[in-house]
Scaffold this active site. Sequence first.
Site, PDB file in Angstrom:
ATOM      1  CE  LYS A  43      -4.188  -1.655   0.049  1.00  0.00           C
ATOM      2  NZ  LYS A  43      -5.349  -1.041  -0.578  1.00  0.00           N
TER       3      LYS A  43
HETATM    4  C1  LIG Z   1      -3.254  -6.912   3.711  1.00  0.00           C
HETATM    5  C2  LIG Z   1      -3.980  -6.503   2.474  1.00  0.00           C
HETATM    6  N1  LIG Z   1      -4.178  -7.414   1.549  1.00  0.00           N
HETATM    7  C3  LIG Z   1      -4.854  -7.117   0.429  1.00  0.00           C
HETATM    8  C4  LIG Z   1      -5.360  -5.867   0.201  1.00  0.00           C
HETATM    9  C5  LIG Z   1      -6.138  -5.617  -1.073  1.00  0.00           C
HETATM   10  O1  LIG Z   1      -5.462  -4.790  -1.963  1.00  0.00           O
HETATM   11  P1  LIG Z   1      -6.263  -3.772  -2.852  1.00  0.00           P
HETATM   12  O2  LIG Z   1      -6.907  -2.767  -1.939  1.00  0.00           O
HETATM   13  O3  LIG Z   1      -5.243  -3.140  -3.718  1.00  0.00           O
HETATM   14  O4  LIG Z   1      -7.296  -4.526  -3.611  1.00  0.00           O
HETATM   15  C6  LIG Z   1      -5.157  -4.878   1.137  1.00  0.00           C
HETATM   16  C7  LIG Z   1      -5.746  -3.551   0.946  1.00  0.00           C
HETATM   17  O5  LIG Z   1      -6.417  -2.992   1.742  1.00  0.00           O
HETATM   18  C8  LIG Z   1      -4.451  -5.199   2.314  1.00  0.00           C
HETATM   19  O6  LIG Z   1      -4.236  -4.290   3.263  1.00  0.00           O
END
Ligand SMILES: Cc1ncc(COP(=O)(O)O)c(C=O)c1O
Length: 453
Positions: A43
Site C-alpha cells: 500500500k
Molecule cells: C493486507 C492486504 N491485503 C490485500 C489488500 C487488497 O489490496 P487492494 O486494496 O489493492 O485490492 C489490502 C488492501 O487494503 C491489504 O491491506
Amino acid sequence: MWYNNILETIGNTPLVKLNKLTKDLPCAVLAKIETVNPGNSIKDRMALKMIEDAEKAGLLKPGYTIIEGTSGNTGMGLAIAAVIKGYRCIFTTTDKQSREKVDALKAFGAEVVVCPTDVDPEDPRSYYSVSSRLVKEVKNSWKPNQYDNLSNSQAHYEQTGPEIWEQTEGKVTHLVVGVGTGGTICGTGKYLKEKNPAIKILGIDTYGSVFKKYKETGVFDKNEIYPYITEGIGEDFLPANVDFSIIDHFEKVTDKDAAIMTRRIPREEGIFVGNSAGSAMAGILQMSQMFKETDVVVVIFHDHGTRYLGKMFNDDWMRDRGFLVNEKPKAVDLIENHKHLKLVTANENEVVHDVVAKMRKYNISQIPVVNDAGDFVGALNDSHLFSQLLEQPELRAEAVKNVIQPPFPFVRHDASLDEVSKLITKENNAVMLKTMGGNIHIITKQDIIDALG
Ligand SMILES: Cc1ncc(COP(=O)(O)O)c(C=O)c1O
C-alpha cells in the site's frame, strides 16, 4: 549510493519462487514480496501516488490534514509519506483490525479513530461515514478515498505491473491477488494484459463479500454480505478501483483456510506475510486444476506477518475460532468441555458416606481431596472405594482421609495427549491442570476418549 528519503525506497520488490507449498502444483508460483516496502506493505505504492497526484491537482497543500478510512496498510503508507512531506493524518478504522495495525499507525504520529465493523457503510458510525464527516469538520483536510481514487490502481499500472513483467521476462501467465479496493489487481492486471492479453487475472475474494457474485451474475446481492475474519480483502460495496473487465475469475476462500495457510507460509517458505497472502495461497491451491506445467503464476503477498501476531499467529486466537486442525490435543484442550465448571472437591474431614453422595450427585467417578487450607492431599476413585467398602462397610462413617489414595498429579497445560494418558492408570485415574488464569481442572479418562473420538 543512497536514497534521499525513505519514500524513494518504495517498490522494486523481489519476486521469489515458492517451493514447498506448491509441491503438488504443476506450475511455477512466484511471490511478489511487498513486505520490503518501508511500511511493510504494497500500500506504500498507492499511498504515495495518491498524495503526489493530489498535490499536483492542488487538492493537498502544505499544512493540510489527510483523513482516510483505512484498515491499516494504506494508513501506514500515507502516514510515512505525511511525515516526510509534513502533513497531519487522521485515520478511521474498524474494531476488526488487529491492535498491532492501529498502534503502528500511531507510531508515525497519526491519530486513529476506531469504529464498529458490523454496520452498513452508510451508517453514520461506519468508518467510511466517520471519515467523510471528519473531512467536512476539519479545515484544510483532504480525503484520498482509496476505494474510488484511481491514482490507487494507476500506481500499480505504473509500478507493480512493469516490475512483474520484467522480473518474469514476460513469462507470467497468471496473476493471483486478494481484492480489497481493487487497486492492486486492476492496475497490475491492466498493465500485464496490455503486454499479453492471454494472461489470466484471478481475484481472491472472501465469503461475506460481494465481488464474486457480482462478477458472475452482475447482481449486487446484499445477502452475500456478512461479517468475516479475513483481513484486507473482500468488500460490501463496489469500489471504483475494481474494474471487473480486467478480472477473469474470482475465487472465494474461507476464513479458516486463509488463516491456516497464513501460518504455513513462514513455516514452509520462510516468508513472514499476512492474512491476505494466506488467502491468496489457499486460493491458488483451490484453483490447481486451472494451471499447467508451463504456467508461471505470480501471487502478491501484500503485507507483513508481524501485523497478525495477535491473530493468525496466535494459537489461542486460532483455537478459539476452531481453526487449529490436525493438531494433537494438549492437556489444556482436554478440559474444553467442562472448563466453565468449578472443580468438585471433597474435604479430607468429610465423611465417606457424604462424599459418595456428592460423587453420585455430580455423576463423577473420582474426586480430588483437599485439606482446610485447600491443598490437594489425596484423591478418591469409585472402584478403589468400592473394594474398600466391600471389605470394611464401617468405613462409610469415617473421614475420607482414612481411605484416600495419593493426590492426582498436576500436568503442564501444554502437556501432550501421550504424556497425559500415560499418567492415567488403574490406580491413578485422573490428572490435574492449573490454567493460565489460575483455575484448577481435572482431566479424566473420559476427557481423553472424548478428545480422540
Ligand atoms: C493486507 C492486504 N491485503 C490485500 C489488500 C487488497 O489490496 P487492494 O486494496 O489493492 O485490492 C489490502 C488492501 O487494503 C491489504 O491491506
